[in-house]
Design a protein around this motif. Structure first.
Motif: not given
Length: 672
Positions: A53-73
């Protein structure tokens, strides 16, 4: 080695169920690449439900941040492919460097933010108008995998973090009890090995405690209780080592351990062996030890100092054991009040070592790798260049934050190649004959069950990380099977080359950095000791936590190392204990007399210079002048009129003398 294990089999079956559920859900939703959901399940799967569950939370947050970075760059730099590639490489490099610096479970957020941007960004370089759509689809696929993995591991026969943590607490206290019993009955044991076992126990407790807030147990112990147990264990460890050494040295002397101490030692052993201890009994033993601190008439100075030091360490060991037992009981039998107290007061993280040089080196290696691959891709119009860059980014994201990233990447490459070979066989020899969903599940069950079982075994798990990424990504788990062999092979080669090139650069940059990293660890230890001796070391608990964490890292880097490693570890352990008691001497200066204060101040300055000037690659013995400075301070404290200050000073100086000069003759009365 057992072929079948109940826990490993259960874990493997749960992974397969979660993977099947994720694939079915992604395919039913019409997502383009449902195998990303399957891969995500295996990445987030852990044997303990709270860790999932903890790994899932951290992965979810990281996935959203990474997607946002790609959409911006991507849309911003679409007209400059090479600049865009460098920007994505820089983003990934910074994220990997932050992951290396963090060294907690939260670091997964950074590395996921890095390589999720790579997955989305490189796939969108040639079709920038579809960046947002690709990002949304990829996030959906990954989140489906996270949800399915968390649901199955958290609800189907969950294995709680609490149970594993409680077992580790009992093991740690049992180890400390065994060492104390051995020292009190037989003298010194293998101190270095015992130190490292306890340090490893503390490291394991820390890794488990991170996941406690996410545990599925009905009642979980508070993080504060676990941290306090770690603190008490950290303070207990050097005192046990000192206790072993003093007992051994007294046994070697004429007359052995004084007869007046033997009843006390027997009482302490009986108290330690008792299944339940009373706090009043601990206080009684401490009072008995304090009463025996009076020197016998005609006792030689060095023997008196050894006895005083032994009695002081016995007092500390009793206090720490008593506190550890109380905390053990609280951890083994948690109540709802523990959770409420945790919520209201919070808890602190354990102090960990940070290695900026390693973080910068890993981050630079990431940027260089991505830039070179993208340069080759753009200059040669390589059809599968995006895939190679993506897999290189994933390799850095998964292996970069490891303690030994080059070795981790090597094992990842081996596992990835093995997974590709199995996928190739299945893709063109097995899957063409499958026409129904039930048959597909039955055909794929064996490899997925084997992968899950190997994941649960420490020896194989380092290779399985690569295989579990390669197999579902390569085998062709698409809504429609593509029988075209040439594109399949091109994709297979491109992805393997991406992983291989990332591994090569890591080896060139970091593989020879193993000794350098060990030297930096020793240098960090000596710097912290010097800071403590000069009053800049901070709280003792925090200082000791960092020192023990460095010892754990140093030990991990000695596996398979040359002969210099063992003396290095021995020196680091003794240096840590010297720094600990040196800080106590500095604290004692506040209440000491003028003569004692002057001698102690001069000694502390000399000690700080010694550790500042120490060569971390080849630490040599202290200069004889330092022994003379210790003996002058001993002489001053032997004339201290305050009995308690005299006792404390001699106890500290005895430990300092033996830690820095273990083979020197005992102290003899010197002229003032």
């Amino acid at each position: 080695m057992r072929i079948l294990d109940r826990e490993e089999t259960l874990f493997s079956v749960k992974c397969m169920i979660a993977a099947g559920l994720a694939y079915w859900s992604a395919a039913a939703a019409g997502l383009e690449h449902p195998w990303w959901a399957v891969t995500t399940v295996y990445i987030v799967s852990q044997r303990l439900s709270g860790a999932v569950l903890s790994k899932a939370l951290f992965r979810s947050v990281g996935t959203v941040l990474g997607a946002a970075a790609a959409v911006i760059l991507v849309p911003s730099l679409v007209n400059e492919p090479m600049v865009l590639s460098v920007a994505l490489g820089l983003w990934l490099g910074v994220c990997v460097a932050l992951g290396v610096l963090d060294r907690t479970a939260r670091s997964y957020t950074f590395v996921l933010a890095g390589y999720t941007a790579s997955i989305i960004g490189f796939a969108s370089v040639e079709h920038p108008d579809a960046t947002f759509q690709v990002g949304v689809v990829r996030v959906q696929e990954i989140l489906i995998g996270i949800l399915c993995g968390s649901l199955v591991h958290g609800a189907v026969f969950p294995r709680t973090v609490t149970g594993s943590l409680q077992a580790r607490v009992k093991d740690a206290l049992r180890e400390a009890t065994s060492r104390a019993r051995s020292a009190l009955r037989f003298g010194a044991a293998a101190a270095t090995a015992a130190d490292l076992r306890l340090a490893a126990d503390m490291d394991a407790l820390d890794k488990l405690a991170v996941h406690l807030p996410f545990d599925t147990a009905r009642l979980a112990p508070s993080n504060r209780a676990v941290r306090e147990f770690q603190d008490q264990l950290a303070l207990l460890m050097p005192n046990l080592v000192t206790l072993e050494e003093r007992m051994a040295e007294l046994e070697r002397q004429e007359g052995g351990v004084p007869d007046r101490l033997r009843p006390l030692l027997s009482d302490i052993v009986a108290w330690i062996d008792a299944p339940v201890s009373e706090r009043e009994q601990a206080a009684s033993l401490i009072a008995e030890a304090r009463a025996l601190a009076q020197p016998e008439p005609g006792e030689p100075p060095w023997r008196e100092m050894l006895v005083l030091n032994l009695l002081a360490r016995l007092e500390t060991v009793i206090e720490r054991f008593d506190r550890c037992r109380a905390l053990e009981a609280r951890i083994l039998r948690p109540t709802w009040r523990d959770g409420l107290e945790e919520l209201l007061s919070g808890s602190r993280d354990r102090a960990l070592h940070r290695d900026p040089a390693l973080a910068v080196g890993t981050g630079l290696a990431t940027v260089v790798t991505i830039t070179l691959i993208c340069l080759f891709w753009t200059q040669t119009s390589w059809v599968d260049g995006a895939l190679a860059a993506t897999l290189a980014g994933i390799t850095y994201g998964l292996c970069g934050p490891a303690d030994r990233p080059a070795h981790e990447a090597r094992d990842f490459l081996v596992g990835y190649g093995f997974g590709q070979i199995i996928a190739l066989v299945f893709a063109f020899a097995v899957l063409p004959r499958v026409t129904e969903g039930a048959a597909l599940a039955a055909i794929l069950a064996p490899p997925f069950l084997i992968l899950g079982s190997m994941e649960a075994r420490p020896f194989f798990s380092r290779y399985v990380r690569g295989a579990r990424l390669a197999f579902p990504n390569t085998v062709g788990l698409e809504p429609r099977w593509d029988p075209n062999f040439v594109p399949f092979i091109n994709h297979l080669i491109a992805s393997w080359l991406g992983v291989a090139f990332a591994t090569l650069v890591l080896w060139l940059v970091l593989s020879r950095d193993g000794r350098s990293t060990s030297i930096r660890l020793v240098r960090a230890c000596t710097r912290s000791i010097s800071q403590r001796l000069t009053g800049r070391g901070g709280a003792t608990k925090v200082w000791l936590e960092q020192m023990l964490d460095r010892l754990n890292l140093l030990r991990a880097r000695q596996d398979g190392a040359e002969g210099w490693a063992s003396p290095q570890m021995t020196h680091a352990l003794r240096a840590m204990r010297a720094g600990l008691v040196g800080g106590e001497l500095r604290d004692l200066q506040a209440v000491a007399g003028p003569r004692e204060r002057r001698c102690a101040a001069s000694l502390l300055r000399a000690l700080a210079r010694h550790f500042d000037q120490l060569d971390p690659a080849q630490p040599g013995p202290p200069a004889p002048a330092l022994l003379s400075a210790i003996d002058r301070t001993v002489a001053a404290y032997r004339r201290e009129p305050n009995p308690e200050h005299r006792r404390q000073g001699l106890v500290i100086l005895t430990s300092l003398r033996r830690n820095l000069f273990p083979s020197a003759p005992g102290y003899a009365e010197a002229a003032p």
